[in-house]
Write a protein that holds these residues in place. Structure first.
Motif, PDB file in Angstrom:
ATOM      1  N   MET A   8       0.864  -1.179   0.000  1.00 45.13           N
ATOM      2  CA  MET A   8       0.000   0.000   0.000  1.00 45.13           C
ATOM      3  C   MET A   8       0.899   1.227   0.000  1.00 45.13           C
ATOM      4  N   ALA A   9       0.440   2.278  -0.652  1.00 49.13           N
ATOM      5  CA  ALA A   9       1.269   3.467  -0.852  1.00 49.13           C
ATOM      6  C   ALA A   9       1.791   4.028   0.459  1.00 49.13           C
ATOM      7  N   SER A  10       0.974   4.020   1.499  1.00 50.08           N
ATOM      8  CA  SER A  10       1.388   4.635   2.766  1.00 50.08           C
ATOM      9  C   SER A  10       2.446   3.810   3.502  1.00 50.08           C
ATOM     10  N   ALA A  11       2.633   2.550   3.130  1.00 49.02           N
ATOM     11  CA  ALA A  11       3.583   1.689   3.839  1.00 49.02           C
ATOM     12  C   ALA A  11       5.033   2.049   3.526  1.00 49.02           C
ATOM     13  N   GLN A  12       5.326   2.440   2.277  1.00 47.73           N
ATOM     14  CA  GLN A  12       6.690   2.806   1.878  1.00 47.73           C
ATOM     15  C   GLN A  12       7.704   1.728   2.263  1.00 47.73           C
ATOM     16  N   VAL A  13       7.446   0.483   1.848  1.00 44.98           N
ATOM     17  CA  VAL A  13       8.352  -0.621   2.150  1.00 44.98           C
ATOM     18  C   VAL A  13       9.138  -1.004   0.895  1.00 44.98           C
ATOM     19  N   ASP A  14      10.241  -1.726   1.095  1.00 45.12           N
ATOM     20  CA  ASP A  14      11.094  -2.147  -0.021  1.00 45.12           C
ATOM     21  C   ASP A  14      10.520  -3.364  -0.737  1.00 45.12           C
ATOM     22  N   PRO A  57       6.967  -4.802  -1.072  1.00 43.17           N
ATOM     23  CA  PRO A  57       5.532  -4.748  -0.813  1.00 43.17           C
ATOM     24  C   PRO A  57       4.865  -6.056  -1.239  1.00 43.17           C
ATOM     25  N   ILE A  58       4.152  -6.688  -0.311  1.00 44.89           N
ATOM     26  CA  ILE A  58       3.515  -7.968  -0.585  1.00 44.89           C
ATOM     27  C   ILE A  58       1.998  -7.802  -0.490  1.00 44.89           C
ATOM     28  N   MET A  59       1.301  -8.332  -1.477  1.00 40.97           N
ATOM     29  CA  MET A  59      -0.157  -8.301  -1.469  1.00 40.97           C
ATOM     30  C   MET A  59      -0.640  -9.467  -0.623  1.00 40.97           C
ATOM     31  N   GLY A  60      -0.915  -9.188   0.644  1.00 41.13           N
ATOM     32  CA  GLY A  60      -1.332 -10.228   1.577  1.00 41.13           C
ATOM     33  C   GLY A  60      -1.784  -9.605   2.880  1.00 41.13           C
ATOM     34  N   ASP A  61      -2.314 -10.420   3.768  1.00 36.29           N
ATOM     35  CA  ASP A  61      -2.834  -9.969   5.049  1.00 36.29           C
ATOM     36  C   ASP A  61      -1.694  -9.872   6.061  1.00 36.29           C
ATOM     37  N   ILE A  62      -0.875  -8.821   5.898  1.00 34.74           N
ATOM     38  CA  ILE A  62       0.239  -8.568   6.813  1.00 34.74           C
ATOM     39  C   ILE A  62       0.223  -7.091   7.194  1.00 34.74           C
ATOM     40  N   SER A  63       1.037  -6.728   8.158  1.00 35.70           N
ATOM     41  CA  SER A  63       1.109  -5.337   8.599  1.00 35.70           C
ATOM     42  C   SER A  63       1.772  -4.458   7.549  1.00 35.70           C
ATOM     43  N   ARG A  64       1.503  -3.155   7.654  1.00 34.63           N
ATOM     44  CA  ARG A  64       2.123  -2.219   6.702  1.00 34.63           C
ATOM     45  C   ARG A  64       3.650  -2.322   6.756  1.00 34.63           C
ATOM     46  N   ARG A  65       4.191  -2.436   7.941  1.00 36.39           N
ATOM     47  CA  ARG A  65       5.621  -2.720   8.133  1.00 36.39           C
ATOM     48  C   ARG A  65       5.684  -3.950   9.020  1.00 36.39           C
ATOM     49  N   HIS A  66       5.897  -5.088   8.400  1.00 41.09           N
ATOM     50  CA  HIS A  66       5.768  -6.352   9.125  1.00 41.09           C
ATOM     51  C   HIS A  66       7.111  -6.870   9.654  1.00 41.09           C
ATOM     52  N   ALA A  67       8.164  -6.685   8.872  1.00 35.56           N
ATOM     53  CA  ALA A  67       9.483  -7.189   9.263  1.00 35.56           C
ATOM     54  C   ALA A  67      10.546  -6.457   8.462  1.00 35.56           C
TER      55      ALA A  67
END
Length: 196
Positions: A29-35, A37-47
């Motif tokens: 998701m755009a707001s997550a700004q992660v390296d 990005p996985i389409m799945g039921d995980i946190s915006r910043r999971h690990a």
């Protein structure tokens, strides 16, 4: 040079190349700004996964397992470890080549990255492409290996047969982002991945 690149290899697939020593994994998701990005039921910043020398350390930020065992503190990853994020996003970690500290992440559950790719390479020192099973990216139709390696802020090429970029008649020794690298059986391109 961007620290996130998409590598398109003709006849093989698309791969995400990450150049940073630490990468964040989270929901696409755009707001997550992660390296990654996985389409799945995980946190915006999971690990996060951090490279320290030739070791990789998983830093769990939300529900995470390694080889089906819950982890809640930084954990060193070993070749073939399987990480589970949330309720079912499964990612395998490998360091396939003994002479390189680069690592490969492959989603082995039904989930995918955004943009979609066949694997993620955390590029430390070198990336080996070719027909051998222990290469970072296996290119079964190729007869020989191609090595991409870091030299300062540039990506360099090494190959037994000449590889060319654009209309140049001189063999390429460094990669120009956005231009196709071609040889007898080799054809690939690196493009920057923008952040949403």
């Amino acid at each position: 040079m961007s620290d996130r690149l998409q590598m398109w290899i003709d006849g093989v697939g698309g791969f995400m190349l990450l150049l940073a020593d630490r990468v964040n994994i989270g929901q696409a998701m755009a707001s997550a700004q992660v390296d990654i990005p996985i389409m799945g039921d995980i946190s915006r910043r999971h690990a996060a996964i951090r490279r320290s020398g030739d070791e990789y350390i998983l830093e769990p930020l939300a529900e995470t397992k390694v080889n089906d065992q819950p982890v809640d503190r930084p954990t060193m990853l070993k070749n073939r470890d399987v990480m589970t994020f949330g309720r079912g996003v499964r990612v395998q970690f490998t360091q396939p080549h003994p002479l390189s500290t680069s690592a490969v992440l492959r989603i082995i559950s039904r989930h995918r990255t955004e943009p979609a790719c066949d694997g993620v390479v955390m590029l430390a020192d070198s990336l080996l492409l070719g027909p051998k099973g222990n290469n970072h990216i296996v290119c079964p139709q190729w007869q020989q290996d191609v090595v991409i390696f870091r030299n300062g802020d540039k990506l360099q090429l090494r190959s037994k047969t000449p590889l060319f970029q654009s209309d140049s008649t001189q063999p390429a020794s460094s990669i120009k982002i956005g231009e196709t690298v071609q040889g007898e059986e080799v054809s690939f391109c690196l493009e920057p991945i923008s952040r949403a």
